[in-house]
Design a protein around this motif. Structure first.
Motif, PDB file in Angstrom:
ATOM      1  N   PRO A 120       0.929  -1.268   0.070  1.00 35.29           N
ATOM      2  CA  PRO A 120       0.083  -0.027   0.059  1.00 35.29           C
ATOM      3  C   PRO A 120       0.771   1.314   0.071  1.00 35.29           C
ATOM      4  O   PRO A 120       0.574   2.247   0.331  1.00 35.29           O
ATOM      5  CB  PRO A 120      -0.866  -0.079   1.198  1.00 35.29           C
ATOM      6  N   THR A 121       2.152   1.226  -0.672  1.00 26.45           N
ATOM      7  CA  THR A 121       2.920   2.283  -0.461  1.00 26.45           C
ATOM      8  C   THR A 121       3.389   3.130  -1.578  1.00 26.45           C
ATOM      9  O   THR A 121       3.632   4.361  -1.571  1.00 26.45           O
ATOM     10  CB  THR A 121       4.106   1.986   0.160  1.00 26.45           C
ATOM     11  N   ARG A 122       3.141   2.558  -2.840  1.00 25.32           N
ATOM     12  CA  ARG A 122       3.711   3.438  -4.111  1.00 25.32           C
ATOM     13  C   ARG A 122       2.648   3.035  -5.414  1.00 25.32           C
ATOM     14  O   ARG A 122       2.714   1.996  -5.660  1.00 25.32           O
ATOM     15  CB  ARG A 122       5.144   3.135  -4.166  1.00 25.32           C
ATOM     16  N   LEU A 123       2.344   4.145  -5.999  1.00 21.77           N
ATOM     17  CA  LEU A 123       1.432   3.796  -7.157  1.00 21.77           C
ATOM     18  C   LEU A 123       1.845   4.993  -8.193  1.00 21.77           C
ATOM     19  O   LEU A 123       2.071   6.128  -7.782  1.00 21.77           O
ATOM     20  CB  LEU A 123      -0.031   4.124  -6.922  1.00 21.77           C
ATOM     21  N   VAL A 124       2.342   4.696  -9.556  1.00 12.15           N
ATOM     22  CA  VAL A 124       2.793   5.447 -10.204  1.00 12.15           C
ATOM     23  C   VAL A 124       1.875   5.481 -11.522  1.00 12.15           C
ATOM     24  O   VAL A 124       1.859   4.143 -12.067  1.00 12.15           O
ATOM     25  CB  VAL A 124       4.292   5.271 -10.818  1.00 12.15           C
ATOM     26  N   ILE A 125       1.443   6.385 -12.185  1.00 11.11           N
ATOM     27  CA  ILE A 125       0.631   6.457 -13.123  1.00 11.11           C
ATOM     28  C   ILE A 125       0.861   7.304 -14.357  1.00 11.11           C
ATOM     29  O   ILE A 125       1.342   8.444 -13.878  1.00 11.11           O
ATOM     30  CB  ILE A 125      -0.956   6.383 -13.109  1.00 11.11           C
ATOM     31  N   THR A 126       0.686   7.241 -15.474  1.00  6.35           N
ATOM     32  CA  THR A 126       0.730   8.295 -16.537  1.00  6.35           C
ATOM     33  C   THR A 126      -0.695   9.106 -16.545  1.00  6.35           C
ATOM     34  O   THR A 126      -1.624   8.505 -16.211  1.00  6.35           O
ATOM     35  CB  THR A 126       1.091   7.600 -17.995  1.00  6.35           C
ATOM     36  N   PHE A 127      -0.416  10.406 -16.722  1.00  4.75           N
ATOM     37  CA  PHE A 127      -1.949  11.060 -16.665  1.00  4.75           C
ATOM     38  C   PHE A 127      -1.951  11.907 -18.150  1.00  4.75           C
ATOM     39  O   PHE A 127      -1.171  13.010 -18.316  1.00  4.75           O
ATOM     40  CB  PHE A 127      -1.691  12.200 -15.490  1.00  4.75           C
ATOM     41  N   GLU A 128      -2.968  11.626 -18.668  1.00  7.15           N
ATOM     42  CA  GLU A 128      -3.228  12.203 -20.035  1.00  7.15           C
ATOM     43  C   GLU A 128      -4.588  12.838 -19.588  1.00  7.15           C
ATOM     44  O   GLU A 128      -5.517  11.975 -19.732  1.00  7.15           O
ATOM     45  CB  GLU A 128      -3.135  11.244 -21.277  1.00  7.15           C
ATOM     46  N   ASP A 129      -4.629  14.096 -19.972  1.00 10.07           N
ATOM     47  CA  ASP A 129      -5.734  14.738 -20.101  1.00 10.07           C
ATOM     48  C   ASP A 129      -6.243  15.215 -21.350  1.00 10.07           C
ATOM     49  O   ASP A 129      -7.213  16.071 -21.572  1.00 10.07           O
ATOM     50  CB  ASP A 129      -5.830  15.994 -19.135  1.00 10.07           C
ATOM     51  N   SER A 130      -5.484  15.163 -22.570  1.00  7.16           N
ATOM     52  CA  SER A 130      -6.132  15.280 -23.872  1.00  7.16           C
ATOM     53  C   SER A 130      -5.389  14.331 -25.020  1.00  7.16           C
ATOM     54  O   SER A 130      -4.491  13.481 -24.460  1.00  7.16           O
ATOM     55  CB  SER A 130      -5.397  16.743 -24.379  1.00  7.16           C
ATOM     56  N   GLU A 146       3.593   6.751   3.327  1.00 10.17           N
ATOM     57  CA  GLU A 146       4.588   6.212   4.092  1.00 10.17           C
ATOM     58  C   GLU A 146       3.884   6.657   5.553  1.00 10.17           C
ATOM     59  O   GLU A 146       3.413   7.398   5.934  1.00 10.17           O
ATOM     60  CB  GLU A 146       5.759   7.249   3.865  1.00 10.17           C
ATOM     61  N   PRO A 147       3.788   5.360   6.119  1.00 10.15           N
ATOM     62  CA  PRO A 147       3.419   5.400   7.762  1.00 10.15           C
ATOM     63  C   PRO A 147       4.529   6.345   8.462  1.00 10.15           C
ATOM     64  O   PRO A 147       5.793   6.448   8.291  1.00 10.15           O
ATOM     65  CB  PRO A 147       3.689   3.949   8.126  1.00 10.15           C
ATOM     66  N   HIS A 148       4.045   7.376   9.308  1.00 12.93           N
ATOM     67  CA  HIS A 148       4.429   8.514   9.975  1.00 12.93           C
ATOM     68  C   HIS A 148       4.285   8.661  11.330  1.00 12.93           C
ATOM     69  O   HIS A 148       3.134   9.250  11.345  1.00 12.93           O
ATOM     70  CB  HIS A 148       4.739   9.645   9.157  1.00 12.93           C
ATOM     71  N   GLU A 149       4.729   7.818  12.300  1.00 10.84           N
ATOM     72  CA  GLU A 149       4.261   8.141  13.716  1.00 10.84           C
ATOM     73  C   GLU A 149       2.765   8.120  14.011  1.00 10.84           C
ATOM     74  O   GLU A 149       2.237   8.933  14.581  1.00 10.84           O
ATOM     75  CB  GLU A 149       4.815   9.573  14.286  1.00 10.84           C
ATOM     76  N   GLY A 150       2.385   6.931  13.591  1.00 14.39           N
ATOM     77  CA  GLY A 150       0.942   6.609  13.608  1.00 14.39           C
ATOM     78  C   GLY A 150      -0.101   7.041  12.910  1.00 14.39           C
ATOM     79  O   GLY A 150      -1.071   6.925  13.037  1.00 14.39           O
TER      80      GLY A 150
END
Length: 203
Positions: A120-130, A146-150
């Protein structure tokens, strides 16, 4: 040479010039070359800064688990609630995704491909709006959870933007979308008014 009471002296510059060429210039030349190189790099950097489009980065902290944030990023029903669009995909690397309106038209306002998916930490996508062909390819969005102090630190990076117009658009869009996402996860409901519909005021 005397002229009356005056003694006239003439300076022959040739030997001095020879000394400069033979001795001084040897030490001076590297310094001048270094200054010239610095000048050229500074001018090139200034030109690049004025013409290139910067990468957009937004960081927010959410009182939720990484799994909850990931689910909110990839579940079509949840994205429909806080984004006004259903993000539809199986979220496997190489798969397509679509940003569909939920007004009944199912019109696709943006789309792309899943480049990386590491729940559940990293997702990379291309983004085309035209449909416009861009010489540098589509822009790319990276979600880093990123989990960060709770709690969770969510960093959204949108890079390879084609122009300043799109940069300005996402600079207003991403904070609104992520504020709604944060509200949904922390309170169980989105904000009372869609942030992107609120009039912007200049402070």
């Amino acid at each position: 040479m005397r002229r009356g009471r005056e003694r006239l002296h003439y300076l022959n510059p040739a030997p001095i010039h020879e000394i400069e060429q033979r001795w001084i210039s040897g030490f001076d030349r590297p310094r001048l070359q270094a200054i010239s190189a610095i000048k050229s790099q500074a001018e090139e950097y200034a030109m690049t800064e004025t013409t290139s489009v910067p990468t957009y980065v937004y960081v927010t902290y959410i009182h939720a688990s990484a799994e909850q944030v990931w689910h909110a990023l990839t579940d079509a029903d949840l994205t429909a609630r806080y984004w006004g669009h259903a993000n539809v995909s199986d979220w496997q690397p190489g798969s397509t995704w679509e940003h569909r309106r939920v007004d009944g038209s199912e019109h696709v306002d943006a789309s792309g491909r899943v480049v990386e998916a590491e729940p559940p930490t990293r997702l990379v996508i291309t983004f085309e709006d035209s449909d416009e062909e861009r010489p540098n390819g589509p822009s790319v969005v990276t979600f880093l959870v990123e989990p960060h102090e709770g709690i969770v630190r969510l960093t959204v990076t949108h890079e390879n933007l084609p122009n300043h117009e799109m940069f300005n658009g996402i600079a207003n869009g991403w904070p609104a979308v992520l504020a709604n996402l944060k509200s949904l996860l922390e309170t169980g409901d989105v904000l009372p008014h869609a942030p992107w519909d609120m009039p912007r005021t200049n402070v």
